[in-house]
Design a protein around this motif. Structure first.
Motif, mmCIF file in Angstrom:
data_model
loop_
_atom_site.group_PDB
_atom_site.id
_atom_site.type_symbol
_atom_site.label_atom_id
_atom_site.label_comp_id
_atom_site.label_asym_id
_atom_site.label_seq_id
_atom_site.Cartn_x
_atom_site.Cartn_y
_atom_site.Cartn_z
ATOM 1 N N ASN A 118 53.917 39.927 85.616
ATOM 2 C CA ASN A 118 55.278 39.948 86.146
ATOM 3 C C ASN A 118 55.873 41.345 85.938
ATOM 4 O O ASN A 118 56.596 41.593 84.974
ATOM 5 N N GLU A 119 55.564 42.240 86.862
ATOM 6 C CA GLU A 119 56.012 43.628 86.750
ATOM 7 C C GLU A 119 57.523 43.750 86.842
ATOM 8 O O GLU A 119 58.115 44.633 86.211
ATOM 9 N N ASP A 120 58.170 42.873 87.614
ATOM 10 C CA ASP A 120 59.636 42.920 87.706
ATOM 11 C C ASP A 120 60.272 42.642 86.338
ATOM 12 O O ASP A 120 61.222 43.317 85.943
ATOM 13 N N LEU B 147 58.857 43.124 83.387
ATOM 14 C CA LEU B 147 58.563 44.259 82.508
ATOM 15 C C LEU B 147 59.475 45.444 82.811
ATOM 16 O O LEU B 147 59.971 46.113 81.896
ATOM 17 N N ARG B 148 59.738 45.686 84.098
ATOM 18 C CA ARG B 148 60.670 46.764 84.467
ATOM 19 C C ARG B 148 62.081 46.440 83.978
ATOM 20 O O ARG B 148 62.796 47.329 83.505
ATOM 21 N N GLU B 149 62.474 45.186 84.085
ATOM 22 C CA GLU B 149 63.799 44.783 83.590
ATOM 23 C C GLU B 149 63.906 45.058 82.095
ATOM 24 O O GLU B 149 64.924 45.573 81.614
ATOM 25 N N GLN C 170 62.183 47.267 80.339
ATOM 26 C CA GLN C 170 62.189 48.720 80.140
ATOM 27 C C GLN C 170 63.561 49.333 80.398
ATOM 28 O O GLN C 170 63.937 50.307 79.752
ATOM 29 N N ARG C 171 64.311 48.772 81.341
ATOM 30 C CA ARG C 171 65.614 49.331 81.713
ATOM 31 C C ARG C 171 66.756 48.874 80.801
ATOM 32 O O ARG C 171 67.867 49.367 80.930
ATOM 33 N N ASP D 150 70.335 41.731 75.075
ATOM 34 C CA ASP D 150 69.018 42.221 75.492
ATOM 35 C C ASP D 150 67.899 41.458 74.788
ATOM 36 O O ASP D 150 66.897 41.090 75.408
#
Length: 145
Positions: A72-74, A76-78, A80-81, A127
């Motif tokens: 689930n790259e989305d 993981l990007r969430e 990271q941000r 978070d």
């Protein structure tokens, strides 16, 4: 781990170790006086250091079992941000499609980690809670074991 403790309390285990051996030494023939501000004095370290920031090392739990079919790259990007995320790593076996993965049962079988720091306790908690919420969605596998 060192950057995390440096942010949260201002020193780390290696500083403490050196401080235990060298920190209280005032002899200018042993250590140059100009290094005194950089030396951690073991004798003045508190038993429970005051916290400068909220911090955590969050281990990524894998819930999937079998052959890894999707990351689930989305999500993981969430992660990271997020404002509280200082650093993160997903271990290589969980990045290569076709690898066999098993659910996390202890720290040795986690899927990676996230280092978190934030001076705002509410933002930090928000978070952290979101990372926990995303964990079950990070990896998908065909349960062919």
């Amino acid at each position: 781990f060192i950057p995390l403790t440096m942010e949260c309390i201002g020193y780390n285990i290696f500083d403490m170790l050196l401080g235990a051996y060298l920190g209280g030494e005032d002899d200018p023939f042993v250590y140059p006086m100009e290094t005194e501000p950089e030396r951690l004095n073991w004798d003045i370290l508190p038993s429970n250091p005051p916290k400068r920031m909220n911090g955590a090392m969050v281990h990524l739990v894998n819930y999937a079992n079998g052959t890894l079919t999707r990351l689930n790259e989305d999500a993981l990007r969430e992660i990271q941000r997020m404002p509280s995320v200082m650093n993160m790593e997903v271990y290589p076996p969980f990045l290569q499609m076709g690898n066999t993965i098993s659910p996390t049962i202890d720290i040795r079988t986690d899927a990676g980690w996230v280092q978190m720091v934030n001076p705002n306790p509410n933002e930090f908690q928000k978070d952290y809670d979101r990372i926990i919420e995303l964990m079950p969605t990070l990896f998908e596998a065909n349960d062919d074991l």
